[in-house]
Design an enzyme around this catalytic site. Structure first.
Site, mmCIF file in Angstrom:
data_model
loop_
_atom_site.group_PDB
_atom_site.id
_atom_site.type_symbol
_atom_site.label_atom_id
_atom_site.label_comp_id
_atom_site.label_asym_id
_atom_site.label_seq_id
_atom_site.Cartn_x
_atom_site.Cartn_y
_atom_site.Cartn_z
ATOM 1 N N ARG A 205 43.063 -25.554 -0.850
ATOM 2 C CA ARG A 205 42.306 -26.672 -0.289
ATOM 3 C C ARG A 205 42.359 -27.860 -1.246
ATOM 4 O O ARG A 205 42.539 -29.004 -0.841
ATOM 5 C CB ARG A 205 40.861 -26.242 -0.011
ATOM 6 C CG ARG A 205 40.764 -25.182 1.092
ATOM 7 C CD ARG A 205 39.335 -24.966 1.561
ATOM 8 N NE ARG A 205 38.658 -23.925 0.822
ATOM 9 C CZ ARG A 205 38.552 -22.657 1.233
ATOM 10 N NH1 ARG A 205 39.054 -22.274 2.382
ATOM 11 N NH2 ARG A 205 37.922 -21.756 0.505
ATOM 12 N N PHE A 220 42.482 -22.659 12.940
ATOM 13 C CA PHE A 220 41.943 -21.408 12.383
ATOM 14 C C PHE A 220 41.012 -21.788 11.219
ATOM 15 O O PHE A 220 41.245 -21.445 10.064
ATOM 16 C CB PHE A 220 43.054 -20.474 11.873
ATOM 17 C CG PHE A 220 44.129 -20.165 12.873
ATOM 18 C CD1 PHE A 220 43.954 -19.155 13.815
ATOM 19 C CD2 PHE A 220 45.320 -20.888 12.881
ATOM 20 C CE1 PHE A 220 44.964 -18.861 14.733
ATOM 21 C CE2 PHE A 220 46.329 -20.594 13.795
ATOM 22 C CZ PHE A 220 46.155 -19.571 14.724
ATOM 23 N N ASP A 241 38.611 -23.075 16.089
ATOM 24 C CA ASP A 241 38.508 -21.638 15.807
ATOM 25 C C ASP A 241 38.023 -20.949 17.073
ATOM 26 O O ASP A 241 37.272 -21.517 17.863
ATOM 27 C CB ASP A 241 37.536 -21.359 14.649
ATOM 28 C CG ASP A 241 37.786 -19.999 14.009
ATOM 29 O OD1 ASP A 241 38.354 -19.944 12.899
ATOM 30 O OD2 ASP A 241 37.405 -18.978 14.640
ATOM 31 N N ASN A 268 41.146 -20.927 21.479
ATOM 32 C CA ASN A 268 42.292 -20.185 20.982
ATOM 33 C C ASN A 268 43.334 -21.210 20.510
ATOM 34 O O ASN A 268 43.738 -22.081 21.280
ATOM 35 C CB ASN A 268 42.857 -19.321 22.109
ATOM 36 C CG ASN A 268 43.999 -18.444 21.631
ATOM 37 O OD1 ASN A 268 44.786 -18.831 20.765
ATOM 38 N ND2 ASN A 268 44.081 -17.266 22.204
ATOM 39 N N ASP A 289 46.062 -21.920 9.216
ATOM 40 C CA ASP A 289 45.634 -20.816 8.340
ATOM 41 C C ASP A 289 45.193 -19.625 9.190
ATOM 42 O O ASP A 289 44.014 -19.270 9.212
ATOM 43 C CB ASP A 289 44.493 -21.300 7.429
ATOM 44 C CG ASP A 289 44.066 -20.235 6.430
ATOM 45 O OD1 ASP A 289 44.849 -19.289 6.190
ATOM 46 O OD2 ASP A 289 42.943 -20.335 5.895
ATOM 47 N N CYS A 329 48.797 -14.878 5.505
ATOM 48 C CA CYS A 329 48.144 -13.940 4.585
ATOM 49 C C CYS A 329 48.547 -12.502 4.892
ATOM 50 O O CYS A 329 47.866 -11.564 4.499
ATOM 51 C CB CYS A 329 46.632 -14.122 4.583
ATOM 52 S SG CYS A 329 45.878 -13.923 6.195
HETATM 53 N N1 SAH Z 1 40.954 -21.620 7.069
HETATM 54 C C1 SAH Z 1 39.794 -20.804 6.795
HETATM 55 C C2 SAH Z 1 40.058 -19.330 6.914
HETATM 56 C C3 SAH Z 1 40.660 -18.909 8.241
HETATM 57 S S1 SAH Z 1 40.520 -17.210 8.579
HETATM 58 C C4 SAH Z 1 39.260 -21.147 5.412
HETATM 59 O O1 SAH Z 1 39.909 -21.889 4.665
HETATM 60 O O2 SAH Z 1 38.185 -20.673 5.071
HETATM 61 C C5 SAH Z 1 41.173 -17.094 10.174
HETATM 62 C C6 SAH Z 1 40.280 -17.630 11.277
HETATM 63 O O3 SAH Z 1 41.055 -17.618 12.481
HETATM 64 C C7 SAH Z 1 39.028 -16.820 11.596
HETATM 65 O O4 SAH Z 1 37.918 -17.660 11.486
HETATM 66 C C8 SAH Z 1 39.205 -16.362 13.059
HETATM 67 O O5 SAH Z 1 37.997 -16.471 13.804
HETATM 68 C C9 SAH Z 1 40.197 -17.355 13.576
HETATM 69 N N2 SAH Z 1 41.071 -16.925 14.672
HETATM 70 C C10 SAH Z 1 41.721 -15.752 14.814
HETATM 71 N N3 SAH Z 1 42.537 -15.789 15.901
HETATM 72 C C11 SAH Z 1 42.403 -17.030 16.442
HETATM 73 C C12 SAH Z 1 42.991 -17.711 17.548
HETATM 74 N N4 SAH Z 1 43.907 -17.112 18.316
HETATM 75 N N5 SAH Z 1 42.632 -18.981 17.786
HETATM 76 C C13 SAH Z 1 41.704 -19.599 17.016
HETATM 77 N N6 SAH Z 1 41.137 -19.027 15.952
HETATM 78 C C14 SAH Z 1 41.474 -17.754 15.657
#
Ligand code: SAH
Length: 386
Positions: A205, A220, A241, A268, A289, A329
């Site tokens: 970040r 995400f 998200d 989504n 992410d 990840c």
């Molecule tokens: N970028 C964040 C961490 C992301 S973790 C940070 O820096 O803290 C991944 C996230 O993706 C989770 O919050 C989960 O709810 C979300 N997620 C999983 N599948 C998804 C999808 N198909 N569309 C949107 N969000 C999704």
């Protein structure tokens, strides 16, 4: 102390510096769940000392290589060394990882700091059994206000351990406030994902903030880690998200930090990217992410097509000269594989892209060079040529 005998293949692995010995490489074991054992070859040559599991496919986790037994107080010493290393990094945050398992020579132990509180995970029998000793050492070294055991990850089931969340010391409230850079977050250590925050992305970040500008899409976004830290440098932010909880948390965190340029959508990402493309939206900065798409080897092919799709769509939405911060990840997807899939996405998007930075999980989550499994988070910062 019990002795466990391992095969030639197990020996080769240990000699190459890998601390895990699989069940298929164990020839004879007369040990109980979580025991500290001596490991030797069939000819009786000492390999090292390990924590034994009678359930996991990973039967032995070496804590010392060679003939010398670890010191009586090895746990406290290693905790102290891990904590001292984090202090030397001088993180601009009150939340970060203090202990990262094998990379701190404390196999399957996680300790995260959230201000005055600690969140611990014990992910193998050997570590679980030593939680009282670990707790006592942490109290001695750090005097925390409370220590929570977030022992609910599913991997504990592979060890025959139950999934529980319990207080090990002091008190742990449902909400903790921590600071990362200029942003304050409310964290739920009891129920939040992982131990509450995605601490492994903190330095990414910080890195992304050096390039962020214009319109930002944070896909995400969980509780808004990238969105909120990049918002002051951007005109507008769209955070997406799928989780209602996460979305509520971003809104709350944005409001309490007085950040007004963040719009949040509970969607989504796959659908939202398509919709943004349809409506002709454009962004100068995009962060991808996603969660680990390849949680197992069998899921790699599907994961690759997922990575391809989101990166392709993001590169189309990106303005010329814009930056894409794209992450994976999944430790089953190597850096080479990830670079390849993103290159394919760039070619299909008709974009010429340069690699500005190749990054990994933050330094508080160290990578062991002899243990490829410890390099799980890849973060590429790319620039679409103007
Ligand atoms: N970028 C964040 C961490 C992301 S973790 C940070 O820096 O803290 C991944 C996230 O993706 C989770 O919050 C989960 O709810 C979300 N997620 C999983 N599948 C998804 C999808 N198909 N569309 C949107 N969000 C999704």
């Amino acid at each position: 102390m019990s002795t466990v005998t391992i095969s030639r293949r197990g020996e080769d692995r240990a000699r190459a510096g890998h601390p895990w010995i699989y069940r298929s490489d164990v020839i004879g074991a007369d040990a109980a769940a979580g025991d500290l054992v001596q490991v030797q070859t069939e000819r009786g040559r000492p390999i090292g000392y390990a924590l034994f599991s009678d359930e996991s496919e990973i039967t032995l986790r070496l804590i010392a290589f060679g003939p010398t037994a670890p010191a009586e107080d090895f746990i406290e010493r290693r905790l102290a060394a891990a904590i001292a290393f984090r202090a030397s990094l001088a993180p601009d945050a009150t939340a970060y990882r203090l202990v990262h398992g094998e990379a701190d020579r404390l196999p399957s132990l996680i300790v995260d700091r959230y201000g005055d509180h600690l969140v611990v995970q014990a992910l193998s029998q050997g570590t679980d059994r030593r939680l009282p000793e670990i707790t006592a050492a942490l109290v001695k070294l750090l005097s925390p206000a409370g220590i929570l055991a977030r022992n609910d990850p599913r991997v504990r089931l592979l060890e025959g351990l139950e999934q529980t969340v319990t207080v090990l010391h002091g008190e742990v409230p449902e909400r903790l406030e921590v600071r990362e850079g200029a942003v304050r977050y409310q964290v739920d250590p009891w129920k939040g994902q992982k131990t509450g925050l995605f601490l492994d992305q903190r330095e990414n970040r910080e890195a992304a903030a050096r390039y962020a500008r214009g319109r930002l899409l944070d896909a995400f976004s969980y509780n808004g880690g990238f969105a909120l830290s990049l918002a002051p440098r951007c005109e507008s932010v769209l955070a997406v998200d799928i989780s209602a909880d996460a979305v509520a948390r971003i809104r709350e965190n944005a409001a309490s930090n007085g950040i007004a340029n963040v719009e949040v959508r509970e969607m989504n990402v796959f659908d939202e990217l398509r919709e943004l493309e349809r409506t002709g939206a454009r962004f100068e900065t995009i962060v991808l992410d996603p969660p680990a798409f390849a949680k197992s080897k069998g899921a790699i092919r599907k994961a690759m097509s997922g990575y391809k799709e989101i990166n392709l769509r993001a590169l189309k939405l990106l303005t010329p000269g814009g930056f894409l911060v794209t992450c994976s990840c999944s430790y089953n997807v190597s850096e080479e594989m990830f670079l390849e899939v993103v290159s394919e996405a760039a070619a299909d998007a008709g974009a010429e892209v340069s690699l500005v930075e190749k990054r990994a999980q933050g330094r508080d989550h160290p990578i062991l060079i002899n243990v490829p499994e410890t390099y799980y988070l890849k973060c590429l910062i790319l620039r679409k040529l103007a």
